[in-house]
Each structure stands twice: as structure tokens, then as C-alpha cells.
Motif scaffolding. Structure first.
Motif, mmCIF file in Angstrom:
data_model
loop_
_atom_site.group_PDB
_atom_site.id
_atom_site.type_symbol
_atom_site.label_atom_id
_atom_site.label_comp_id
_atom_site.label_asym_id
_atom_site.label_seq_id
_atom_site.Cartn_x
_atom_site.Cartn_y
_atom_site.Cartn_z
ATOM 1 N N ALA A 180 0.795 -1.225 0.000
ATOM 2 C CA ALA A 180 0.000 0.000 0.000
ATOM 3 C C ALA A 180 0.829 1.277 0.000
ATOM 4 O O ALA A 180 0.392 2.312 -0.529
ATOM 5 C CB ALA A 180 -0.935 0.003 1.216
ATOM 6 N N LEU A 181 2.010 1.241 0.606
ATOM 7 C CA LEU A 181 2.791 2.470 0.774
ATOM 8 C C LEU A 181 3.032 3.231 -0.528
ATOM 9 O O LEU A 181 2.842 4.458 -0.560
ATOM 10 C CB LEU A 181 4.128 2.145 1.461
ATOM 11 N N PRO A 182 3.492 2.576 -1.614
ATOM 12 C CA PRO A 182 3.734 3.346 -2.846
ATOM 13 C C PRO A 182 2.499 4.083 -3.338
ATOM 14 O O PRO A 182 2.599 5.230 -3.803
ATOM 15 C CB PRO A 182 4.178 2.267 -3.843
ATOM 16 N N LYS A 183 1.329 3.449 -3.213
ATOM 17 C CA LYS A 183 0.096 4.090 -3.687
ATOM 18 C C LYS A 183 -0.226 5.324 -2.857
ATOM 19 O O LYS A 183 -0.513 6.400 -3.396
ATOM 20 C CB LYS A 183 -1.060 3.086 -3.624
ATOM 21 N N PHE A 184 -0.163 5.187 -1.528
ATOM 22 C CA PHE A 184 -0.501 6.333 -0.668
ATOM 23 C C PHE A 184 0.552 7.439 -0.783
ATOM 24 O O PHE A 184 0.221 8.629 -0.718
ATOM 25 C CB PHE A 184 -0.640 5.877 0.784
ATOM 26 N N TYR A 185 1.815 7.055 -0.944
ATOM 27 C CA TYR A 185 2.866 8.058 -1.148
ATOM 28 C C TYR A 185 2.607 8.841 -2.427
ATOM 29 O O TYR A 185 2.679 10.085 -2.435
ATOM 30 C CB TYR A 185 4.237 7.375 -1.196
ATOM 31 N N THR A 186 2.285 8.140 -3.508
ATOM 32 C CA THR A 186 2.026 8.806 -4.790
ATOM 33 C C THR A 186 0.820 9.737 -4.694
ATOM 34 O O THR A 186 0.835 10.850 -5.228
ATOM 35 C CB THR A 186 1.788 7.756 -5.895
ATOM 36 N N GLU A 187 -0.217 9.291 -3.992
ATOM 37 C CA GLU A 187 -1.399 10.139 -3.820
ATOM 38 C C GLU A 187 -1.041 11.413 -3.063
ATOM 39 O O GLU A 187 -1.502 12.508 -3.404
ATOM 40 C CB GLU A 187 -2.490 9.371 -3.059
ATOM 41 N N ALA A 188 -0.214 11.283 -2.039
ATOM 42 C CA ALA A 188 0.182 12.459 -1.252
ATOM 43 C C ALA A 188 1.012 13.422 -2.084
ATOM 44 O O ALA A 188 0.848 14.650 -1.995
ATOM 45 C CB ALA A 188 0.962 12.009 -0.015
#
Length: 458
Positions: free
Chosen positions: A71-79
Motif C-alpha cells: 500500500a505504501l507506494p500508492k498512498f505516497y504517490t497520492e500524497a
């Protein structure tokens, strides 16, 4: 998901991200599915193990770790997208809180492109060399052409300057003949400086069958840089005969009927070459002035990576092909390691600043690159690389380098825009009008390539 941005310095930020646990559901489902395919539990078919059994047998922590990593890459990209950040490189991520069923909190520090203010650059003034072609330049050009059409004929006399000798060579280091130190039937023009130091003095005065030994530092091969005892044997001496400079020579060496027409064409070609050199010089000097006008903070990590890339390319590609290591290269250049490091650092800083400033201009001026411009640039790059256009294009596509080439063309257009607004004078005080837009952009693209070449080679 909630996120906040903290500016650490002009080129680095810290993202703080809070993720409600329900937003991890897809990643948790994917984690259970992945673990299901990797393990076996007696009494259950592969892929059909219930989640509670996986938790009991392998631990809920393993599932959470797999889910968070997913999940981290997705949430990082969204941020990043939410904050509209132009990030550089990979982030340093730190999970600050993970409560099962409640929340996932993490921070991510990452370098960003600095915000730049490009001031008015219309007042830039630079001086370049004047385009002057002398009669001596013409004579030298024609003489070089004449050399290409020289003929040779064997002579029975001692070799002298300008003769073409056929020689056999044998190189020894510490008394042992090198495996790659023997060559036969080598053609060499005395005075050309194309072989070993000391060979001219060794062969001059020798007739066919003559032999001499001299000491020289090897320039390549398995013993590059070492002192070698070289034995040279002359098997033939041939005198070079240059054609007469007349209309007949002009017809032989060119499409012109007379020597005067050939010289006039040489003058025109030399003028065109010097005009192109003048345009390139203008680009370089205008770029230097532009960089002086803009304050450009350079991210430390990006600079470190760029310096390492430049050193790696030099040591493992350029020097490797010449059979040299860095220590020998510095010795030849007469530089200390400290001087080399300082020069590399300066070049890397300039390359990064150039890219930042010109990219900001591309964005500000809404400069686009069309297919024709990209194709023309690709053709030029292919020619300079020694590859066919098709081979180069294939390498570019397979290496994912198309965006880099587009960037090179766009930055070239941005620099051409600055040059157009600047005042360029030659050393005679004459204002130079670089009005050939295509040539100006081509020269500008090559100038910007020179600043960022190491990281944009296809």
C-alpha cells in the motif's frame, strides 16, 4: 487519507501521511491471497486457506507487513500528487504508527525541484569570436585534401620525414614479449604521431630490412602505461607523392572544374563551420550569463548521485575503452585527485542547474516538442553515436529514454529563446544575428546536452 507537507529546505520536504485502516482493505485482501499461494496447510486446498487460519499459523504481523509494503507506494504517490510536488529520486519512508484495525501513519522525506524565479534576461550581452577565414585557412584546407589524394611508391633509400614505412613491431615488458605486443605489416607515416612516442626517431635513417630498438610508454593494451622495450623492423620505405595543385586536381578531388572554384567552395564551407562554432559559443556564453542571474539551490542527494554517475561513466566506460584507470588518467592530465573531484563537482552542479533553469523556462513559455523536431534530434544523436537511426531509435525506446530526448529538444528551444533575446557581438564589435532558428535550436540542444550528457545517454 490525510497528508501534510513540511518544507525542510528549498529542495527537500517531509510528507506526513495518515491512512485510516479501512483504506488498507484492498492491500490486506491481496496479502492474504499472496500468502495463500505461497504456503500449504494440512486439511486445506492451496489457495483456500481461511484468513483466520493464516493469522493463527503465520501471524497477523506477516499479513500486515505484506499489506503495508503493497500500500505504501500508492498512498505516497497520492500524497505527492495532492501536494503537486515535483519529486526527485526515491523517498526515505518511516512508518511512525501502525495499529491493527485503526490506522497507518508514515512520513516520507524526498528531494524536490526547487521553485525558481527567472528574471528578465533580455539584457544579457555576450561576446563571441568573429567569423574570419584567412587565405592561410584556405591553403591549409586544400592541402589537407591534397594529402588525401597522395600516392606512394617504394624507394631504395633511408626513411625520412613524410615517408610511409611498413613495419613489424615487438614490445617487451620486463624482458617478456607481450601476448598483444606483436604486430606485422603496420603502415605508418613518419611524423604523423599516430603510434608510439619515439618511433619517428627510431625508423628515420633506416632502409628496408633495417631494425632498431627504443623505449616507449605503451598507450593501450594489456600493459597500458608501462615502459616497454620496442623493437621495430622496417620492411618497406615508400615516398609520398602529392598531386599538383591545378585544375586537374580540382576535377579529381571534387565536383569542380577549376582550382579557383574548389578554393571558393572551401572558403564557404569554412565560413559555415565557423558560423556554427560561433552560434555554439553564443549558446554557451548566454547560458553562463543566464545561470548567473538565477539562484538555483541544488539537492545534496541529487548532486551526490550525479557526481557518482559521472565518475562511474569515466572510469568504467571511457577510460576502460582506452585501457586506463583513474590514477593513470590523472597522471596523464597532470591533475591531483582533489583537483579532479573539484572539477567533477563543478561540472555536476552546472549540469543540474542548467536542467532546472531551462526546464522552468520550458514550463513558463509552454514550449512543446513535435514529432518532426524529435525525429531530427534523434537523427543527429544517432550520427554522433555512430549508430544507424533505426538502431539508435530502438535503443532509445527499449531503454525508456524517449522522455529524455524530448527534454533535450525542449531545453534547446528554451535556450534558443534566451539567445534570441540577448545581444551577441563579435570581437570586432559587430552585432551577430543568429536568425537561423533551426540551426540555433540545434546548437542550443547540443549545448544543453553537454551539461547533462552523462545521465541522458541512450
Amino acid at each position: 487519507m490525510k497528508s501534510a507537507v513540511e518544507t525542510l529546505n528549498p529542495t527537500r520536504v517531509r510528507l506526513t501521511v495518515e491512512v485510516p485502516f479501512e483504506e488498507l482493505k484492498d492491500s490486506l485482501d491481496a496479502a492474504y491471497k499472496k500468502i495463500n499461494q505461497q504456503v500449504t496447510v494440512k486439511g486445506f486446498r492451496k489457495g483456500k486457506i481461511p484468513a483466520r487460519v493464516i493469522d493463527q499459523r503465520f501471524g497477523r504481523g506477516a499479513v500486515l507487513e505484506e499489506a503495508v509494503n503493497d500500500a505504501l507506494p500508492k498512498f505516497y504517490t497520492e500524497a505527492v500528487n495532492e501536494a503537486e510536488l515535483a519529486v526527485l529520486g526515491q523517498p526515505e519512508v518511516d512508518i511512525t504508527e501502525l495499529k491493527d484495525g485503526e490506522t497507518l501513519n508514515f512520513t516520507a522525506e524526498v528531494d524536490i525541484r526547487p521553485a525558481l524565479e527567472i528574471p528578465d534576461f533580455s539584457g544579457i550581452e555576450v561576446e563571441v569570436d568573429a567569423v574570419e577565414v584567412s587565405d592561410e585557412d584556405i591553403e591549409k584546407s586544400v592541402e589537407q585534401l591534397r594529402e588525401r589524394f597522395a600516392s606512394t611508391s617504394p624507394v631504395e633509400r633511408a626513411a625520412q620525414d613524410g615517408d610511409v614505412v611498413t613495419i613489424d613491431l615487438q614490445a617487451k615488458v620486463d624482458g617478456e614479449v607481450l601476448e598483444d605486443g606483436v604486430a606485422e605489416g603496420v603502415s605508418y607515416t613518419i611524423g604523423s604521431g599516430e603510434l608510439l612516442d619515439g618511433i619517428d626517431e627510431a625508423v628515420k635513417g633506416l632502409e628496408a630490412g633495417g631494425e632498431a630498438t627504443f623505449t616507449s610508454e605503451l598507450k593501450g593494451g594489456s600493459a597500458a602505461g608501462k615502459e616497454s622495450e620496442v623493437t621495430v623492423k622496417v620492411t618497406q620505405v615508400a615516398a609520398r607523392e602529392l598531386p599538383e595543385l591545378d585544375d586537374e586536381f580540382a576535377q579529381l578531388a571534387s565536383e569542380f572544374d577549376t582550382l579557383d572554384e574548389l578554393k571558393a567552395d572551401s572558403r564557404k564551407r569554412l565560413e559555415n563551420m565557423k558560423q556554427y562554432d560561433q552560434a555554439t559559443q553564443a549558446q554557451e556564453r548566454v547560458l553562463e550569463k543566464l545561470l548567473e542571474l538565477v539562484e538555483v539551490p541544488v539537492p545534496e542527494k541529487l548532486l551526490e548521485d550525479e557526481i557518482n554517475t559521472r565518475k562511474h561513466n569515466l572510469e568504467h566506460h571511457q577510460l576502460g575503452q582506452m585501457g586506463l584507470d583513474l590514477a593513470k588518467y590523472l597522471e596523464i592530465q597532470g591533475k591531483t585527485e582533489e583537483e579532479f573531484d573539484a572539477e567533477t563537482n563543478e561540472a555536476a552542479v552546472k549540469g543540474i542547474k542548467t536542467q532546472f533553469v531551462l526546464d522552468e523556462l520550458v514550463k513558463r513559455e509552454n514550449l512543446n516538442v513535435n514529432q518532426e523536431e524529435l525525429t531530427e534530434h534523434l537523427m543527429r544523436r544517432a550520427a554522433s553515436s555512430g549508430m544507424s537511426p533505426d538502431q539508435f531509435a530502438q535503443a532509445v525506446v527499449e531503454g525508456g529514454q524517449v522522455p529524455l530526448l524530448v527534454g533535450e529538444v525542449a531545453r534547446g528551444k528554451a535556450l534558443a529563446l534566451v539567445v534570441e533575446a540577448a545581444t551577441v557581438k563579435d570581437t570586432n564589435g559587430e552585432v551577430i544575428d543568429l536568425d537561423d532558428e533551426e540551426e540555433a535550436e540545434e546548437a542550443a540542444a547540443e549545448t544543453t546536452e553537454a551539461e547533462v550528457e552523462e545521465k541522458s545517454e541512450a
